[in-house]
Every structure is written in structure tokens, then in C-alpha cells.
Design a protein around this motif. Structure first.
Motif, PDB file in Angstrom:
ATOM      1  N   GLY A 281       0.794  -1.213   0.185  1.00 48.51           N
ATOM      2  CA  GLY A 281      -0.003  -0.017  -0.014  1.00 48.51           C
ATOM      3  C   GLY A 281       0.798   1.198  -0.025  1.00 48.51           C
ATOM      4  N   PHE A 282       2.150   1.300  -0.121  1.00 44.63           N
ATOM      5  CA  PHE A 282       2.941   2.568  -0.157  1.00 44.63           C
ATOM      6  C   PHE A 282       2.774   3.035  -1.542  1.00 44.63           C
ATOM      7  CE2 PHE A 282       4.767   0.396   3.700  1.00 44.63           C
ATOM      8  CZ  PHE A 282       4.592   1.387   4.633  1.00 44.63           C
ATOM      9  N   GLY A 283       2.572   2.237  -2.297  1.00 45.52           N
ATOM     10  CA  GLY A 283       2.627   2.874  -3.811  1.00 45.52           C
ATOM     11  C   GLY A 283       3.854   2.993  -4.583  1.00 45.52           C
ATOM     12  N   SER A 284       4.998   3.213  -3.886  1.00 44.66           N
ATOM     13  CA  SER A 284       6.391   3.500  -4.470  1.00 44.66           C
ATOM     14  C   SER A 284       7.409   2.975  -3.516  1.00 44.66           C
ATOM     15  CB  SER A 284       6.519   4.901  -4.919  1.00 44.66           C
ATOM     16  OG  SER A 284       6.818   5.669  -3.731  1.00 44.66           O
ATOM     17  N   ILE A 285       8.530   2.655  -4.094  1.00 40.15           N
ATOM     18  CA  ILE A 285       9.506   2.292  -3.404  1.00 40.15           C
ATOM     19  C   ILE A 285       9.971   3.556  -2.404  1.00 40.15           C
ATOM     20  CG2 ILE A 285      12.067   1.684  -3.505  1.00 40.15           C
ATOM     21  CD1 ILE A 285      11.735   0.168  -5.781  1.00 40.15           C
ATOM     22  N   GLU A 286      10.069   4.865  -3.121  1.00 38.35           N
ATOM     23  CA  GLU A 286      10.537   5.922  -2.201  1.00 38.35           C
ATOM     24  C   GLU A 286       9.847   6.132  -1.081  1.00 38.35           C
ATOM     25  OE1 GLU A 286      10.043   5.872  -5.709  1.00 38.35           O
ATOM     26  OE2 GLU A 286      12.080   5.845  -6.344  1.00 38.35           O
ATOM     27  N   THR A 287       8.393   5.992  -1.109  1.00 42.21           N
ATOM     28  CA  THR A 287       7.464   6.210   0.027  1.00 42.21           C
ATOM     29  C   THR A 287       7.632   5.080   1.085  1.00 42.21           C
ATOM     30  OG1 THR A 287       5.719   7.292  -1.009  1.00 42.21           O
ATOM     31  CG2 THR A 287       5.277   6.314   0.670  1.00 42.21           C
ATOM     32  N   MET A 288       7.957   3.685   0.517  1.00 42.54           N
ATOM     33  CA  MET A 288       8.188   2.909   1.609  1.00 42.54           C
ATOM     34  C   MET A 288       9.672   3.112   2.197  1.00 42.54           C
ATOM     35  SD  MET A 288       7.871  -1.340   0.950  1.00 42.54           S
ATOM     36  CE  MET A 288       9.329  -1.620  -0.120  1.00 42.54           C
ATOM     37  N   ARG A 289      10.516   3.212   1.496  1.00 37.01           N
ATOM     38  CA  ARG A 289      11.923   3.509   2.131  1.00 37.01           C
ATOM     39  C   ARG A 289      11.784   4.639   2.980  1.00 37.01           C
ATOM     40  NH1 ARG A 289      15.336   3.938  -3.434  1.00 37.01           N
ATOM     41  NH2 ARG A 289      15.698   1.650  -3.771  1.00 37.01           N
ATOM     42  N   HIS A 290      10.978   5.927   2.869  1.00 37.92           N
ATOM     43  CA  HIS A 290      10.982   6.969   3.595  1.00 37.92           C
ATOM     44  C   HIS A 290      10.256   6.289   5.151  1.00 37.92           C
ATOM     45  CE1 HIS A 290       9.516  10.787   5.534  1.00 37.92           C
ATOM     46  NE2 HIS A 290       8.498   9.979   5.830  1.00 37.92           N
ATOM     47  N   HIS A 291       9.039   5.518   5.087  1.00 33.40           N
ATOM     48  CA  HIS A 291       8.547   5.081   6.435  1.00 33.40           C
ATOM     49  C   HIS A 291       9.569   3.960   7.054  1.00 33.40           C
ATOM     50  CE1 HIS A 291       4.755   7.142   6.008  1.00 33.40           C
ATOM     51  NE2 HIS A 291       4.764   6.911   4.790  1.00 33.40           N
TER      52      HIS A 291
END
Length: 312
Positions: A281-291
Motif C-alpha cells: 500500500g505504499f505505492g512507490s519504493i521511495e515512500t516505503m523507504r521513507h517510512h
């Protein structure tokens, strides 16, 4: 086998003592030893209720991989022998954790100096006053400092112990353990302690369908308006009831569940990281990396590598 020593100090809170015994005998791969000052000790929960006997001495805790200190009477000086054992165990490299007022003993051993710690919110000011080198946060369930962990009052010890199982054995084993002891999904350490002064509103039935829908659709973009519609509430009412019921906001709850899904997939599958970002559900690798950087302290790729190396 990972050896867990649970310290039984005279006046120990019986419920706190039983929590790690239950969790770590339910999860696979642990050996639990209750280590006491003497053969028979008295327990306390406001007043002495019963006595217990233990087969191991305090010094046997020095052989443990993890040492857990349940709640003790904060108005009594910590037993010097117990303080020594905890300090020596930590110096030897053991992981040390406290439940509720057990933080007072960890503080007396000097293990919390320069660190953030928590305890029962009622006693947070006392802990901070007696041990000014400790940064006391009374608003959270538990604090993980790597080798030294502290948890809030009573039931937060369950969250801490399940968190340790997750660290050691992974998300799937932690979830299986939670189901066996009939616990809800694991609460994150940064979640608020439940210290509402007003009478709680019983909104469990009202929120349950919305929570299940959120859990079942983690890979679907959703807004607070979508969640409110599922709960048949206004967004303002949803936010108020959500905080009272879960101790967090809908957005934070979603983030933690998505992180849990991502960690499970990283641990148990060979799916590419970009696919996991979409599936969780993060949509992108960048968003998941951030979290991951914010909540886990590492990258998804490093997490996968570290977990597999630890469990190889």
C-alpha cells in the motif's frame, strides 16, 4: 534456544511476572527461567496476594540472552544483588528489558542513563525525579534502545514481549504467538498509553468493520473520508473514536499495518521490493523507504538482508 531470564524480586507484580513467561513459552525457540532472590518470594499488586517458588537463583540470569525485570515496588530501594545481576548481564552483552516499574531497577543499574525510557504514566514523574540522567517519556507503550528496552504499565508488557519475538523470529511467528495468547494485532511502541481521564466509549462494534476493511485493503489508496463512510461516521467523529479505541490516528494505523505487511513480505517472500511497496500500500519504493527509515531505522533491502542473515 534463546534463554530468557525473568527476575522475581520480593514484592514483584505477579501479572508482570507472568507476561514474559506466557509469551516466551508460547513462541518457539525460547527457554524461560524464573530467577529469584530466594526459593519462595512474595508477590504484590497493591498488597501481598500470594507467594511463588522459583527453581533458579538470581545469578542464573547471568547465563541468559535476555533478562526481563517485571514491575517492582518503586518506593522500596532496589535490591543491590538484583541491580548487580542486571548490570553484569548487560555488560556481558545480554539484552535487558523492563515491564512497568521494573524501569526503576534498570535506572538504578545505570542502564537508562542518557537514554529515553518509559514506565507507567502515573510514576513517570517519580522516575524522572529520581534518575535525572534518564529521559522519561510517559506517553508511549515501550521504548526499544536495541539492547535496553522499557515498557509502560501492566498490559504494555505484552506488547513489549511480542515486539521482542518479532525482532527475534519475525512477523509471522509474532502474529502466531499473539493469536495463541488471544491478543489483538501488535501495538507499535510509539502508540499512546491509554490514559484518558473520561469514561471510555464502547465503540468496538462500530469501528470493527472499518478496521477490518482497512486491514483487507492495505494496497488500496484511502482517505479519512473513505474510512468514515465505512464506519458510518463523520470524519470528526471517526477521528475521535479512532483515537480512543486504538490510541492512534487512522493515518498512523494504516502506516503501521502497511509496514507490518511489508516486513512480512520481505521476511517470507522473494518478491521484488517495488512489488512489495505496491502490495503493502505504499505505492512507490521511495515512500516505503521513507517510512522504513522513520519507523524501522533501516531500508527495506537492508531489513531483508539482516533478517535472513540473523535467521540463517
Amino acid at each position: 534456544m534463546h534463554r530468557v531470564a525473568v527476575l522475581a524480586i520480593d514484592g514483584v507484580v505477579g501479572f508482570d511476572l507472568s507476561i514474559p513467561c506466557q509469551v516466551f513459552t508460547t513462541a518457539p525457540g525460547y527457554e524461560v527461567r524464573v530467577c529469584a532472590e530466594r526459593r519462595v518470594i512474595a508477590t504484590a499488586a497493591g498488597r501481598q496476594l500470594f507467594r511463588i517458588s522459583a527453581d533458579y537463583r538470581l545469578d542464573d540470569a547471568l547465563e541468559a540472552d535476555t533478562v526481563i525485570v517485571p514491575g517492582v515496588d518503586p518506593d522500596r530501594p532496589p535490591p543491590p544483588r538484583a541491580v548487580r545481576v542486571v548490570r553484569q548481564a548487560a555488560d556481558r552483552g545480554a539484552r535487558v528489558a523492563s515491564i512497568c516499574t521494573g524501569a526503576f531497577l534498570l535506572a538504578a543499574a545505570g542502564l537508562l542513563d542518557g537514554r529515553t525510557a518509559t514506565t507507567h504514566w502515573v510514576l513517570a514523574d517519580q522516575l524522572a525525579a529520581e534518575y535525572p540522567a534518564v529521559t522519561v517519556d510517559p506517553s508511549i507503550l515501550f521504548v526499544d534502545n536495541g539492547k535496553v528496552l522499557t515498557s509502560a504499565g501492566v498490559a504494555a508488557g505484552l506488547d513489549l514481549c511480542l515486539h521482542l519475538v518479532r525482532r527475534d523470529r519475525g512477523a509471522v511467528v509474532a502474529a502466531d504467538t499473539a493469536r495463541m495468547i488471544v491478543m489483538p494485532p501488535q501495538r507499535e511502541g510509539g502508540q499512546a498509553q491509554f490514559i484518558e481521564r473520561h469514561q471510555p466509549i464502547d465503540d468496538t462494534d462500530a469501528l470493527a468493520p472499518a478496521l477490518q476493511w482497512m486491514q483487507d485493503n492495505l494496497d488500496t489508496p484511502m482517505t479519512i473520508a473513505d474510512i468514515a463512510a465505512r464506519a458510518a461516521m463523520s470524519t470528526r467523529t471517526l477521528s475521535r473514536h479512532f483515537r480512543a479505541h486504538t490510541g492512534t490516528t487512522p493515518a498512523q494505523w494504516l502506516t503501521h499495518r502497511r509496514l507490518q505487511r511489508a516486513r512480512e513480505l520481505l521476511e517470507t517472500t522473494d518478491l521484488p521490493v517495488d512489488r512489495i511497496a505496491l502490495t503493502s500500500g505504499f505505492g512507490s519504493i521511495e515512500t516505503m523507504r521513507h517510512h522504513f527509515a522513520r519507523h524501522v531505522g533501516t531500508t527495506p533491502t537492508s531489513y531483508r538482508a539482516a533478517f535472513r542473515s540473523r535467521n540463517a
